[in-house]
Design an enzyme around this catalytic site. Structure first.
Site, PDB file in Angstrom:
ATOM      1  N   ASN A 185       0.801  -1.239   0.000  1.00 20.22           N
ATOM      2  CA  ASN A 185       0.000   0.000   0.000  1.00 20.22           C
ATOM      3  C   ASN A 185       0.833   1.289   0.000  1.00 20.22           C
ATOM      4  O   ASN A 185       0.433   2.282  -0.598  1.00 20.22           O
ATOM      5  CB  ASN A 185      -1.027  -0.010   1.133  1.00 20.22           C
ATOM      6  CG  ASN A 185      -0.415  -0.081   2.497  1.00 20.22           C
ATOM      7  OD1 ASN A 185       0.668  -0.657   2.666  1.00 20.22           O
ATOM      8  ND2 ASN A 185      -1.062   0.501   3.481  1.00 20.22           N
ATOM      9  N   GLY A 224       2.584  -5.821   7.412  1.00 19.36           N
ATOM     10  CA  GLY A 224       1.578  -6.473   6.580  1.00 19.36           C
ATOM     11  C   GLY A 224       0.352  -6.852   7.383  1.00 19.36           C
ATOM     12  O   GLY A 224       0.060  -6.246   8.424  1.00 19.36           O
ATOM     13  N   SER A 225      -0.343  -7.871   6.913  1.00 13.80           N
ATOM     14  CA  SER A 225      -1.628  -8.239   7.517  1.00 13.80           C
ATOM     15  C   SER A 225      -1.444  -9.078   8.788  1.00 13.80           C
ATOM     16  O   SER A 225      -0.388  -9.682   9.009  1.00 13.80           O
ATOM     17  CB  SER A 225      -2.450  -9.027   6.505  1.00 13.80           C
ATOM     18  OG  SER A 225      -1.755 -10.212   6.161  1.00 13.80           O
ATOM     19  N   GLU A 277       4.451  -5.077  12.291  1.00 13.03           N
ATOM     20  CA  GLU A 277       3.687  -3.837  12.070  1.00 13.03           C
ATOM     21  C   GLU A 277       2.445  -4.257  11.289  1.00 13.03           C
ATOM     22  O   GLU A 277       2.516  -4.470  10.085  1.00 13.03           O
ATOM     23  CB  GLU A 277       4.530  -2.838  11.259  1.00 13.03           C
ATOM     24  CG  GLU A 277       5.831  -2.417  11.920  1.00 13.03           C
ATOM     25  CD  GLU A 277       5.631  -1.470  13.095  1.00 13.03           C
ATOM     26  OE1 GLU A 277       4.569  -0.829  13.162  1.00 13.03           O
ATOM     27  OE2 GLU A 277       6.532  -1.396  13.947  1.00 13.03           O
ATOM     28  N   CYS A 301      -2.875   1.710   6.502  1.00  8.40           N
ATOM     29  CA  CYS A 301      -3.053   0.877   7.701  1.00  8.40           C
ATOM     30  C   CYS A 301      -3.684   1.664   8.848  1.00  8.40           C
ATOM     31  O   CYS A 301      -4.375   1.095   9.680  1.00  8.40           O
ATOM     32  CB  CYS A 301      -1.715   0.296   8.140  1.00  8.40           C
ATOM     33  SG  CYS A 301      -0.483   1.558   8.480  1.00  8.40           S
ATOM     34  N   GLU A 309     -10.582  -5.584   8.415  1.00  8.88           N
ATOM     35  CA  GLU A 309     -10.050  -4.250   8.121  1.00  8.88           C
ATOM     36  C   GLU A 309     -10.561  -3.848   6.737  1.00  8.88           C
ATOM     37  O   GLU A 309     -10.436  -4.617   5.781  1.00  8.88           O
ATOM     38  CB  GLU A 309      -8.521  -4.359   8.113  1.00  8.88           C
ATOM     39  CG  GLU A 309      -7.800  -3.105   7.778  1.00  8.88           C
ATOM     40  CD  GLU A 309      -6.286  -3.332   7.784  1.00  8.88           C
ATOM     41  OE1 GLU A 309      -5.843  -4.488   7.876  1.00  8.88           O
ATOM     42  OE2 GLU A 309      -5.564  -2.347   7.683  1.00  8.88           O
TER      43      GLU A 309
END
Ligand code: NAD
Length: 454
Positions: free
Chosen positions: A114, A189-190, A211, A245, A332
């Protein structure tokens, strides 16, 4: 690709001690800055191809932040590498204690799609500053940006110092972690992939930083300046098409101001051109586009809802009465969809917030000091923005990171240096005096002295 061989070469280079040298590190930071400067236009082009990012967004949130971070770290690094003297207790008299921050060794940095440039290069700055050798794993999904980063890193850095591992993360990352003998893995990431990274690392006792993402709520209290709150929220949601995020995920609005605030949101959305695709970037790929489209049926659309399948664009969409059992309120969102939820009391607010506990950020719009303090202390989140959105990310004096499901560990500025270095404890003692009281055999008098002096 033989990662094992590359890692062996990096280990040899690290063991040579060259990266420990402050001047070497500072030179590499400047080298990185020169690399970004040379590739700036290519990076901007690639970000446009991947995400339709305007030059303004791309510069402000990707390239400009990287320049600022390099300059800040470069200017302060000499202070951070200095041995820090700390007091010593009487029990170890005559000794001098200090802390020295030493490099971790070989680190692996894994980034998402992203903010594909900034989220890979920003941790790299900390890793260089702390004196490590680095393997970078960019996202294969933002393929244009990855191609440019790969060319840039290969041109400016030797592989035994900084290398790039391209390819499908599902294959490449486990291979790297199982064969790589890394000293640290830094993952952005996820949550789902974060769990896999954690278990891969746990098997080898490799420390890691995660993160991650999650649902960051915004809260609109009845004391808030509704106009300003609405404009800042819409801006925060529109940035990178909501693919951020720390984007406000959903909004909780106090019941007595609900109708007024909804009107302000719609006004702000129109003012910021949210009903016009021409200003917007795009969703990264078809898979994400379809996931987002499926959310549109989980509530009542009161603004937007326009889609352009060919160009992967979705107009800002505001949704009322979202279904709490749907993916819209559990996953999310990561796109330009904004569900609104009404709350009637403080207890109800907390109850709703606890459905998606431990967010990466909370945005509280309120001018009531007592209410603000309560929320600041009660909510567990990586960060809290009061009367703003996204601001904390751009301040390199603040730690950036999550709690629990939104991650662990922090970076940016000095925190990046800390995350990529180890605080080594040092105790330097003189040979004299060498008091006999600490040596056996122990008797009552020695115990008395111990109690007296400790
Ligand atoms: P992702 O977890 O799918 O991928 C991230 C990286 O992991 C990529 O480099 C990918 O190649 C790799 N990967 C993918 N599957 C893997 C697997 N099974 N095993 C090992 N590695 C694998 O995330 P994404 O879709 O690229 O990014 C979106 C997510 O990232 C969102 O959840 C967002 O909130 C989060 N995010 C967090 C931050 C933050 O700073 N906290 C910043 C940006 C994005």
């Amino acid at each position: 690709m033989d990662y094992a061989l590359k890692i062996i070469e990096q280990r040899e280079f690290f063991d040579s001690g060259i990266t420990h040298d402050l001047n070497f590190r500072k030179k590499q930071l400047m080298q990185l800055k020169a690399a970004v400067e040379k590739y700036e236009t290519a990076i901007l082009d690639a970000l446009y191809k991947d995400l339709g990012k305007s030059e303004f967004e791309a510069y402000s949130s990707e390239i400009g932040l990287v320049y600022k971070e390099i300059d800040f770290v470069y200017k302060n690094l000499h202070k951070w590498v200095k041995e820090k003297r700390v007091p010593s207790p009487l029990t170890i008299f005559y000794s001098r204690s200090s802390i020295l921050r030493v490099p971790l060794g070989l680190v692996l940095i894994i980034a998402p799609w992203n903010y594909p440039f900034q989220l890979l290069i920003s941790p790299l700055i900390g890793a260089i500053a702390a004196g490590n050798c680095i393997t970078l794993k960019p996202s294969e999904i933002s393929s244009n940006t990855t191609k440019v980063i790969s060319a840039m890193i290969s041109e400016f850095f030797a592989e035994n110092y900084i290398s790039i591992a391209e390819g499908d993360g599902v294959v490449v990352v486990p291979e790297l972690i199982t064969r790589g003998s890394f000293n640290h893995v830094f993952f952005t990431g996820s949550i789902v992939v974060g769990q896999q990274i954690a278990s891969l690392c746990a098997k080898r006792l490799i420390p890691y930083t995660l993160e991650l993402g999650g649902k960051s709520p915004a809260i609109i209290d009845k004391s808030a300046n509704l106009k300003v709150a609405a404009k800042r929220l819409i801006w925060g949601k529109l940035f990178n098409c909501g693919q951020t995020c720390i984007a406000p995920d959903y909004v909780l609005i106090e019941a007595s101001i609900y109708a007024d605030f909804v009107q302000e949101l719609i006004n702000a959305a129109k003012e910021l051109g949210a009903d016009d695709f021409n200003h917007a970037g795009k969703i990264i790929n078809k898979r994400q586009f379809e996931r987002l489209i499926s959310y549109l049926q989980h509530g009542k659309i009161i603004f937007g809802g326009a889609i352009d399948e060919e160009n992967l664009q979705i107009g800002l969409t505001i949704i009322e009465n979202p279904d709490f059992d749907s993916a819209l309120m559990h996953e999310e969102i990561f796109g330009p969809i904004l569900p609104l939820v009404k709350y009637a009391s403080y207890n109800e607010l907390i109850e709703i917030l606890n459905i998606n506990r431990y967010p990466l950020a909370v945005y509280l719009f309120s001018n009531d000091r007592k209410f603000r303090e309560k929320i600041i202390h009660q909510l567990e989140s990586g960060a809290i923005g009061i009367n703003n959105c996204l601001y904390h990310f751009v301040n390199h004096n603040l730690p950036f990171g999550g709690v629990m499901y939104s991650g662990n560990g922090h970076y940016h500025g000095k925190f990046s240096f800390d995350v990529f270095s180890h605080p080594k404890a040092l105790v330097r003692s003189s040979n004299f005096p060498d008091f006999s009281v600490k040596y056996p055999p122990y008797d009552k008098l020695k115990l008395k002295l111990l109690k007296l002096f400790t």
